[in-house]
Write a protein that holds these residues in place. Structure first.
Motif, PDB file in Angstrom:
ATOM      1  N   TYR A  82       0.830  -1.204   0.000  1.00 15.66           N
ATOM      2  CA  TYR A  82       0.000   0.000   0.000  1.00 15.66           C
ATOM      3  C   TYR A  82       0.859   1.248   0.000  1.00 15.66           C
TER       4      TYR A  82
ATOM      5  N   VAL B  43       0.073   5.735   0.054  1.00 16.39           N
ATOM      6  CA  VAL B  43      -0.859   6.863  -0.022  1.00 16.39           C
ATOM      7  C   VAL B  43      -0.048   8.099  -0.401  1.00 16.39           C
TER       8      VAL B  43
ATOM      9  N   ARG C 284      -1.893  11.761   3.476  1.00 12.89           N
ATOM     10  CA  ARG C 284      -1.482  10.894   4.588  1.00 12.89           C
ATOM     11  C   ARG C 284      -2.044  11.359   5.936  1.00 12.89           C
ATOM     12  N   ARG C 285      -2.013  10.458   6.912  1.00 11.44           N
ATOM     13  CA  ARG C 285      -2.419  10.691   8.298  1.00 11.44           C
ATOM     14  C   ARG C 285      -3.885  11.068   8.438  1.00 11.44           C
TER      15      ARG C 285
ATOM     16  N   GLY D 293      -5.962   8.241   8.129  1.00  8.85           N
ATOM     17  CA  GLY D 293      -6.505   6.890   8.311  1.00  8.85           C
ATOM     18  C   GLY D 293      -6.827   6.166   7.016  1.00  8.85           C
TER      19      GLY D 293
ATOM     20  N   ALA E 287      -4.807   4.686   4.690  1.00  6.17           N
ATOM     21  CA  ALA E 287      -4.108   3.411   4.471  1.00  6.17           C
ATOM     22  C   ALA E 287      -4.686   2.316   5.367  1.00  6.17           C
ATOM     23  N   THR E 288      -5.000   2.676   6.599  1.00  8.08           N
ATOM     24  CA  THR E 288      -5.606   1.693   7.509  1.00  8.08           C
ATOM     25  C   THR E 288      -6.927   1.185   6.924  1.00  8.08           C
TER      26      THR E 288
ATOM     27  N   ASN F 125      10.345   2.191   8.801  1.00  8.13           N
ATOM     28  CA  ASN F 125       9.112   2.759   8.238  1.00  8.13           C
ATOM     29  C   ASN F 125       8.040   2.846   9.338  1.00  8.13           C
TER      30      ASN F 125
ATOM     31  N   ALA G   7       5.469   4.710   9.920  1.00  7.30           N
ATOM     32  CA  ALA G   7       4.042   4.825   9.586  1.00  7.30           C
ATOM     33  C   ALA G   7       3.456   3.454   9.277  1.00  7.30           C
TER      34      ALA G   7
ATOM     35  N   ARG H 286      -1.580  -1.573  14.505  1.00 13.40           N
ATOM     36  CA  ARG H 286      -2.951  -1.179  14.811  1.00 13.40           C
ATOM     37  C   ARG H 286      -3.942  -2.258  14.342  1.00 13.40           C
TER      38      ARG H 286
HETATM   39  C1  LIG Z   1       2.631   3.935   5.173  1.00 13.77           C
HETATM   40  C2  LIG Z   1       1.564   4.838   4.562  1.00 13.77           C
HETATM   41  C3  LIG Z   1       0.833   4.040   3.480  1.00 13.77           C
HETATM   42  C4  LIG Z   1       0.573   5.256   5.663  1.00 13.77           C
HETATM   43  O1  LIG Z   1      -0.489   5.948   5.042  1.00 13.77           O
HETATM   44  P1  LIG Z   1      -1.523   6.833   5.880  1.00 13.77           P
HETATM   45  O2  LIG Z   1      -2.779   6.928   5.064  1.00 13.77           O
HETATM   46  O3  LIG Z   1      -0.857   8.070   6.325  1.00 13.77           O
HETATM   47  O4  LIG Z   1      -1.776   5.889   7.140  1.00 13.77           O
HETATM   48  P2  LIG Z   1      -2.861   6.121   8.247  1.00 13.77           P
HETATM   49  O5  LIG Z   1      -3.418   7.511   8.229  1.00 13.77           O
HETATM   50  O6  LIG Z   1      -3.814   4.978   8.164  1.00 13.77           O
HETATM   51  O7  LIG Z   1      -1.967   6.081   9.551  1.00 13.77           O
HETATM   52  C5  LIG Z   1      -1.502   5.001  10.155  1.00 13.77           C
HETATM   53  C6  LIG Z   1      -0.841   5.407  11.448  1.00 13.77           C
HETATM   54  O8  LIG Z   1       0.560   5.360  11.214  1.00 13.77           O
HETATM   55  C7  LIG Z   1       1.197   6.282  12.091  1.00 13.77           C
HETATM   56  N1  LIG Z   1       1.913   7.227  11.261  1.00 13.77           N
HETATM   57  C8  LIG Z   1       1.563   7.751  10.082  1.00 13.77           C
HETATM   58  N2  LIG Z   1       2.532   8.530   9.596  1.00 13.77           N
HETATM   59  C9  LIG Z   1       3.524   8.483  10.508  1.00 13.77           C
HETATM   60  C10 LIG Z   1       4.800   9.064  10.588  1.00 13.77           C
HETATM   61  N3  LIG Z   1       5.258   9.855   9.594  1.00 13.77           N
HETATM   62  N4  LIG Z   1       5.566   8.816  11.671  1.00 13.77           N
HETATM   63  C11 LIG Z   1       5.114   8.017  12.667  1.00 13.77           C
HETATM   64  N5  LIG Z   1       3.911   7.410  12.633  1.00 13.77           N
HETATM   65  C12 LIG Z   1       3.132   7.655  11.574  1.00 13.77           C
HETATM   66  C13 LIG Z   1       0.161   6.902  12.926  1.00 13.77           C
HETATM   67  O9  LIG Z   1      -0.053   6.091  14.062  1.00 13.77           O
HETATM   68  C14 LIG Z   1      -1.019   6.818  12.014  1.00 13.77           C
HETATM   69  O10 LIG Z   1      -2.154   7.011  12.711  1.00 13.77           O
HETATM   70  P3  LIG Z   1      -2.490   8.523  13.301  1.00 13.77           P
HETATM   71  O11 LIG Z   1      -2.315   9.493  12.178  1.00 13.77           O
HETATM   72  O12 LIG Z   1      -3.924   8.355  13.754  1.00 13.77           O
HETATM   73  O13 LIG Z   1      -1.539   8.746  14.435  1.00 13.77           O
HETATM   74  C15 LIG Z   1       2.166   6.135   3.949  1.00 13.77           C
HETATM   75  O14 LIG Z   1       2.976   6.756   4.906  1.00 13.77           O
HETATM   76  C16 LIG Z   1       2.974   5.879   2.685  1.00 13.77           C
HETATM   77  O15 LIG Z   1       2.413   5.808   1.581  1.00 13.77           O
HETATM   78  N6  LIG Z   1       4.298   5.734   2.816  1.00 13.77           N
HETATM   79  C17 LIG Z   1       5.148   5.463   1.647  1.00 13.77           C
HETATM   80  C18 LIG Z   1       4.902   4.076   1.051  1.00 13.77           C
HETATM   81  C19 LIG Z   1       5.071   2.997   2.096  1.00 13.77           C
HETATM   82  O16 LIG Z   1       5.925   3.070   2.971  1.00 13.77           O
HETATM   83  N7  LIG Z   1       4.222   1.940   1.986  1.00 13.77           N
HETATM   84  C20 LIG Z   1       4.269   0.798   2.881  1.00 13.77           C
HETATM   85  C21 LIG Z   1       5.339  -0.142   2.469  1.00 13.77           C
HETATM   86  S1  LIG Z   1       5.448  -1.486   3.634  1.00 13.77           S
END
Ligand SMILES: CC(C)(COP(=O)(O)OP(=O)(O)OC[C@H]1O[C@@H](n2cnc3c(N)ncnc32)[C@H](O)[C@@H]1OP(=O)(O)O)[C@@H](O)C(=O)NCCC(=O)NCCS
Length: 192
Positions: A115, A117, A122-123, A125, A127-128, A155, A157, A164
């Motif tokens: 996945y 986003v 981002r942030r 919810g 991706a969740t 990583n 996030a 979670r």
């Molecule tokens: C990983 C990723 C998909 C998360 O997407 P997202 O839509 O922001 O995720 P969510 O909003 O569902 O957040 C998940 C939780 O992760 C944590 N989180 C999100 N970004 C974070 C950061 N930069 N640092 C620490 N924790 C983080 C938080 O707990 C967050 O919940 P919160 O915002 O309520 O505190 C996004 O950061 C991304 O695309 N990253 C690059 C690609 C990648 O790494 N993909 C996964 C490969 S395994």
């Protein structure tokens, strides 16, 4: 042919706020060839000017080759994550590494999720929500009970996301492209 095509045009996977639209070979071909209007018409959603970057071009090319070899596996590859409002913007992409068996731990009954986003979304919810929707679809439609995710130890996030969702860490491996990755597993019960 008609029945094959209608089968491959898999229905979107929907969640509370999002639609996951399966990327067809026709969509990816048009996108990579720079026929962006055709890709928009084929996919039924819009995407940012800056997408795909070099990494995602390589990734999509790989998926395209896999689908040409095994078109019946399209539903196990990549989905556009779409906000179903206005111009239907794509806010990321997600999916599986392939059909059951295509996963880091080589478990025949498991699928691996992936996945991403786009930064401005981002942030919130999303991706969740996406990963929950993929798990729900695979369990409902195909009876899958075992899900894998491979994540770089830095990583934060992605680690927060799988924790979670109650994935458990089960091991680690070295990936040629991504370096060290932690392996996570989620087992769901029949009633889930
Ligand atoms: C990983 C990723 C998909 C998360 O997407 P997202 O839509 O922001 O995720 P969510 O909003 O569902 O957040 C998940 C939780 O992760 C944590 N989180 C999100 N970004 C974070 C950061 N930069 N640092 C620490 N924790 C983080 C938080 O707990 C967050 O919940 P919160 O915002 O309520 O505190 C996004 O950061 C991304 O695309 N990253 C690059 C690609 C990648 O790494 N993909 C996964 C490969 S395994």
């Amino acid at each position: 042919m008609a029945s094959l095509r209608s089968r491959l045009n898999t229905a979107p996977v929907t969640s509370e706020r999002l639609e996951l639209v399966s990327m067809s070979p026709q969509f990816i071909e048009a996108l990579l060839a720079g026929r962006r209007d055709e890709a928009v018409a084929e996919g039924g959603f819009t995407f940012p000017e800056s997408w795909p970057d070099a990494h995602d071009r390589g990734f999509l090319n790989f998926r395209l080759r896999q689908m040409r070899e095994r078109p019946e596996n399209q539903e196990w590859y990549v989905y556009a994550v779409v906000l179903p409002e206005g111009e239907r913007p794509m806010i990321g992409h997600a999916g599986f590494h392939g059909p059951p068996g295509a996963n880091a731990v080589k478990a025949a009954d498991a699928v691996e999720v992936g996945y991403s986003v786009f930064v401005p979304y981002r942030r919130r919810g999303y991706a969740t929500e996406v990963v929950r929707a993929l798990i729900g679809w695979a369990s409902r439609e195909h009876g899958i009970r075992r899900f894998i995710a491979s994540i770089s130890p830095d990583n934060e996030a992605s680690l927060a996301l799988v924790r979670r969702l109650e994935f458990q860490e089960i091991g680690r491996h070295w990936d040629e492209e991504d370096g060290e990755e932690l392996e996570f597993e989620l087992l769901i019960s029949d009633g889930a």
